[in-house]
Write an enzyme that holds these catalytic residues in place. Sequence first.
Site, PDB file in Angstrom:
ATOM      1  N   GLU A  98      -0.055  -2.514  12.946  1.00 64.75           N
ATOM      2  CA  GLU A  98       0.211  -3.957  12.921  1.00 64.75           C
ATOM      3  C   GLU A  98       0.490  -4.546  14.303  1.00 64.75           C
ATOM      4  O   GLU A  98       0.818  -5.729  14.406  1.00 64.75           O
ATOM      5  CB  GLU A  98       1.377  -4.239  11.966  1.00 64.75           C
ATOM      6  CG  GLU A  98       1.010  -3.957  10.516  1.00 64.75           C
ATOM      7  CD  GLU A  98       2.173  -4.059   9.554  1.00 64.75           C
ATOM      8  OE1 GLU A  98       1.946  -4.355   8.369  1.00 64.75           O
ATOM      9  OE2 GLU A  98       3.323  -3.822   9.987  1.00 64.75           O
ATOM     10  N   TRP A 134       0.833  -1.207   0.000  1.00 60.61           N
ATOM     11  CA  TRP A 134       0.000   0.000   0.000  1.00 60.61           C
ATOM     12  C   TRP A 134       0.865   1.253   0.000  1.00 60.61           C
ATOM     13  O   TRP A 134       0.382   2.348  -0.300  1.00 60.61           O
ATOM     14  CB  TRP A 134      -0.967   0.000   1.184  1.00 60.61           C
ATOM     15  CG  TRP A 134      -0.371   0.284   2.546  1.00 60.61           C
ATOM     16  CD1 TRP A 134       0.743  -0.265   3.100  1.00 60.61           C
ATOM     17  CD2 TRP A 134      -0.890   1.187   3.542  1.00 60.61           C
ATOM     18  NE1 TRP A 134       0.946   0.220   4.368  1.00 60.61           N
ATOM     19  CE2 TRP A 134      -0.039   1.107   4.669  1.00 60.61           C
ATOM     20  CE3 TRP A 134      -2.000   2.033   3.598  1.00 60.61           C
ATOM     21  CZ2 TRP A 134      -0.250   1.858   5.835  1.00 60.61           C
ATOM     22  CZ3 TRP A 134      -2.211   2.775   4.757  1.00 60.61           C
ATOM     23  CH2 TRP A 134      -1.345   2.683   5.859  1.00 60.61           C
ATOM     24  N   ASP A 135       2.144   1.094   0.339  1.00 62.24           N
ATOM     25  CA  ASP A 135       3.070   2.235   0.352  1.00 62.24           C
ATOM     26  C   ASP A 135       3.007   2.981  -0.976  1.00 62.24           C
ATOM     27  O   ASP A 135       3.042   4.220  -1.015  1.00 62.24           O
ATOM     28  CB  ASP A 135       4.499   1.744   0.586  1.00 62.24           C
ATOM     29  CG  ASP A 135       4.634   0.904   1.853  1.00 62.24           C
ATOM     30  OD1 ASP A 135       3.795   0.008   2.064  1.00 62.24           O
ATOM     31  OD2 ASP A 135       5.574   1.133   2.614  1.00 62.24           O
TER      32      ASP A 135
END
Length: 674
Positions: free
Chosen positions: A428, A298-299
């Site tokens: 996370e 997703w970076d």
Amino acid sequence: MTDGEGDPGVFTATALPADPRLLPTVTNAFLGTRVFRAILHAAGVYSGAAGDTHRADVPSPLALRMVPPDSCSLAENFTLNTWTGTFSHTIQSPGYTATHQLYAHHSLVHLMAFSISIRRLDGSTHPITIQLQSLFLPQSQDLDLTPGPDFQGAHYIYGQALVPEVQGGPRPTVHMLWTPIPQSLTLAGEERERRWEFLAAVAGSEEEAKRSYSAGWSLVPTGSLHRSHVRAWAALRRGCSVELDGPLVLRQALHGCLYYLLSAVPPRDSPAVPFHGISPGGLSNGTRGEDYWGHVFWDQDTWVFPNVLLLYPEAARAILQYRIRTLEGARRNAQEQGYEGAKFPWESAATGREMCPEEIYGAQEIHVSGDVLMAFEQYYCTTQDQKLFREDKGWELVEAVAQYWCSRMVWCEEEQLYHIRGVMPPDEYHSQVDNSAYTNAVARRSLNFATDLARDLLLPVPEEWEDRARKIKVPFDEERKYHPEYDGYNPGEPVKQADVVLLGFPLMHPMSAEVRRNDLEMYEPVTDPAGPAMTWSMFAVGWLELKDMQRAQSQLQKCFSNITEPFKVWVENSDGSGAVNFLTGMGGFLQVVLFGFTGFRITKSSLLFDPAFPDDITKLTISCISYLDNKLEVTITREEMRMEVTEASQDPPASPLEAVLESGQYFPLWEGMS
């Protein structure tokens, strides 16, 4: 180690960093390496199956250093020039200067090159010899390489990746030609100056490798090879120019970020070369065991993409086309987990199949599909490019992600809302949670965009898209007026990185200024100070939005502990661990400048602006903002904001843009008017 001459775009040192991971990179959209490293990488060339898939190591002919004759009176310096996209190593003695330049050619994207020049400084007539210490060996742990016949004086090897990404899938092919490298170079007694050129061409076919090598070599006799690279790179830098008046350290960080990020995107004149995505450590990194193996996260879509979109929409489109090419793999991911539509992988390589070596992330960090769709939405709002969706399969992707979200939700009878259960949010430190605020909010945004786009394209809208967007739960604490990270989150629990704060930006989830402030204040003190670099930029954007300059400044300042000297290479975590050349952190930092200082917000109907500067910045100029096929130059000072349309949309002829103030007053923006 110091920066030379105060130029914010030139980084010079008398010694290299002790950690070779912090050496600068020379990269274009197809080839990349860290300077003086024995390997390079080619875009899309991976070896290894599933969780072991990593960028294949390609041996690098650029891996050499000049070794001068022993002398105590020599001076050395190493320079990364972000204006020319070139790294150089210079040895200076009383009688001569030797310079080694290397670069990834920005328009001939299958070409990397270096040159060594020796220039006599005195009237002597003795030969001057420079030894070359090469690390290059034409072999690889990831490729089955075979020597072929020389071509135009260049040596040739070719081969395939040893292990395909998916069983029975294709193995990428590599063809490489390189100029033979001698053990030493000598300036003869009668010569005042001489330059030697060395090329390496790497491509997926023999034909392309030969074409690129020939094209490069044809420029050598006239001394045009490096000039042609500098011209192409300078044109990109001009087209993506961002300048601010402020502290030198801030300007250096800005130019470092622009150099590394623009090195990762395709040049304007190579649309035929497929783009293979942007990984957190960039193309130069990602061998087995480092920098997430070169996978795409997703970076790319959340942290890097918005900057590229604002400055260079053609490259933004190429990033989206990478996701479109991997759509079938995303469909398989959803199917294997028992869902409909397309689930983009947490870690992607060439196929779109899940490549994450740890199952928990691939199974639970599902917000990535919404992140991908948000990039498509931002692109559509900024360009109105319907061709991407009508003809180039963009609609298929949007529809598939909407179908995935619908199949991933369950109805909660008690709350009369839809839930998404058993996920890992961006934070996370928590897994298997229900109703992650970020995940559910990005799912809602996906469904709303799919609905709006279907109407624009005159396509039928499934009733369930609107129903589920309306009725999905996004946790909110009515008493404390803030968003809990997920069902059951207890205030004060540690958080790894930016999560709920992303609801305000980039999601622009509806909320009052009070709630926005409460979210920032709730999560800022509990976010891990050793977390990844992009986190603090989003807190800075939030405080800029609320016009709290002191708190914005303190959050922005935290970013600098992730920038290493002397070449402004970012590390993922402030202790030096994690990915290096961390483009994600640079993307977050640039968003502070491009969206925080300007207040730009991309919406369905407009590009909003609401500038705010910390005290130590007096002026910001962005020379080439792209919006609806217009080019805008925006200059912001403490006294005024000035906009000029430098290039108006021509196809089709359109009414001019208008700048509209909160008072209702508006100003037509004709081309050339300020």
